[in-house]
Design an enzyme around this catalytic site. Structure first.
Site, short mmCIF file in Angstrom:
data_model
loop_
_atom_site.label_atom_id
_atom_site.label_comp_id
_atom_site.label_asym_id
_atom_site.label_seq_id
_atom_site.Cartn_x
_atom_site.Cartn_y
_atom_site.Cartn_z
N LYS A 52 63.87 23.06 16.43
CA LYS A 52 63.09 24.98 15.94
C LYS A 52 63.78 25.38 15.98
O LYS A 52 63.51 27.14 16.06
CB LYS A 52 61.98 24.85 17.33
N SER A 309 62.28 14.20 15.52
CA SER A 309 61.66 16.31 15.16
C SER A 309 62.95 16.55 16.80
O SER A 309 62.48 17.80 17.09
CB SER A 309 60.88 16.57 15.33
#
Length: 415
Positions: A52, A309
């Site tokens: 992110k 992720s």
């Protein structure tokens, strides 16, 4: 050079002022297990332990280049996006206001504050994310701040595309398959946009949590749809509605290539990676690995890149993860037993247990009748078949019981 490729490479180069490329590591354990050449793109090893930061940094950088007088940024997030925005605010020396639900775990609040230091203010508001998001957007409108979307933003998507730039440079060739987790679609949009330009022959598989299948819903409807209910366990990917921009970038996806990962099965994958490889993954970070058994025939002998992720996992959740994994594997069950109120009844029950059966919970709920009492029992075992044997013994002895392992309502109240 095509504009998509040029822009993604520029975004990746700009990120080098913040952190080195995350590792692309061949995983011998998974490669041997699936007879394939499996590589992990370790986004769980970024400075904020998720990808992110890429989108937040890129969007903030490009907005400041166009609007150098901008001094305040806003986001609404209870997790990885908040930490990425906080890190970027400190890097650029701007102020950030981060709206988080009141129910956000303290650990996530503390980490966001740590990354942003004096450059961020955290506002806790709303019991649900929709309420938090509304408050953040209202604040932007009244204060003239710039809102940073977690995924549905062109520059955020561009930042996530840098994952693809790095993996191609690191692998030195095109992979046959890339397996991508999907929440709001920012990562999947950015990575596929770049890789499809570089090599149209690359195949993709997309993974969503079973309780948050927003991409599958959008593809079936022909437009983004809001899910009526979302299971929040996979908090990094449990999104009720795919982004409008991300849908337009993913509308080419074959719905059969969108795989769903049951939340409890993801826990098995998390424990496997922790116990075998020493890799700490959050639930969303394990999505791309969780579906490997489903695509084993397709990837045999192929080069596969799985994007892990995120690794923002609170170890206080480990008992819950173990419990979910055991229940999905059929190694732990809960049931209510009507125990005869007579001498020796408990001994009779204990003698039905096998050598691998352990009592994990034993609690009298109430004396439901003069001759019987209701007992909540939890049993752990080493082989799922052992429960077939136990339940056969209970039936033969006329001990009434009810398996409540997968009964959501009773489990919530009793377990």
């Amino acid at each position: 050079m095509k504009e998509t490729i040029r822009a993604a490479k520029a975004a990746a180069e700009a990120l080098r002022s913040v952190f080195d490329a995350t590792p692309l590591q061949r995983n011998d354990h998974l490669s041997q297990k699936y007879d394939a050449d499996i590589w992990l793109k370790r986004e769980d090893l970024s400075p904020v332990r998720s990808y992110k930061l890429r989108g937040a940094f890129t969007a903030m950088r490009k907005h400041l280049e166009a609007n150098p007088a901008q001094s305040r940024f806003v986001c609404a997030s209870a997790g990885n996006h908040a930490q990425g925005v906080a890190f970027a605010c400190r890097h650029f020396g701007v102020q950030g206001t981060i709206f988080m639900p009141v129910t956000t775990p303290q650990q996530k609040i503390d980490k966001t504050r740590m990354f942003g230091a004096s450059h961020v203010e955290i506002v806790l508001t709303g019991d649900y994310f929709d309420q938090t998001l509304s408050a953040a957007k209202e604040f932007c409108a009244t204060k003239g701040a710039h809102f940073l979307s977690p995924f549905d933003d062109t520059d955020v998507i561009l930042g996530q595309a840098s994952v693809a730039v790095e993996l191609m440079d690191q692998l030195g060739k095109s992979p046959d398959f890339v397996v991508l987790p999907v929440g709001g679609g920012g990562l999947a949009s950015g990575v596929t946009a770049y890789l499809r330009e570089v090599d149209p022959k690359i195949a993709f598989r997309f993974v969503e949590p079973l309780g948050g299948a927003s991409l599958r819903a959008a593809l079936r409807a022909g437009h983004p749809e809001t899910l009526g209910q979302v299971n929040s366990f996979v908090d990094g990917a449990a999104v009720a509605r795919l982004g409008d921009k991300t849908y337009r970038m993913l509308d080419w996806v074959n719905p059969s290539h969108v795989l769903l990962a049951p939340e409890d099965r993801i826990c098995i994958t998390m424990l496997e990676m922790l116990n075998v490889e020493g890799i700490v993954l959050e639930p969303a970070g394990a999505l791309s690995l969780d579906v490997l058994p489903e695509i084993a025939d397709s990837i045999r002998g192929k080069t596969v890149v799985c994007i892990t992720s995120g690794g923002n996992f609170d170890f206080e959740r480990l008992p819950e993860v173990k419990e979910r994994a055991q229940r999905f594997a059929g190694l732990k069950k809960y049931f209510i037993l009507r125990m005869p109120q007579r001498p020796g009844a408990l001994r009779d029950f204990l003698e039905m247990l096998g050598p691998d059966d352990d009592i994990a919970r034993f609690e009298y709920l109430k004396k439901s009748a003069r001759n019987f009492g209701s007992v909540l029992i939890g049993i752990e075992t080493k082989r799922s078949e052992n429960f077939t044997i136990l339940f056969a013994k209970l039936d033969e002895a006329a001990f009434p019981y009810r398996d409540i392992t997968n009964d959501g309502v009773l489990s919530e109240f009793l377990i």
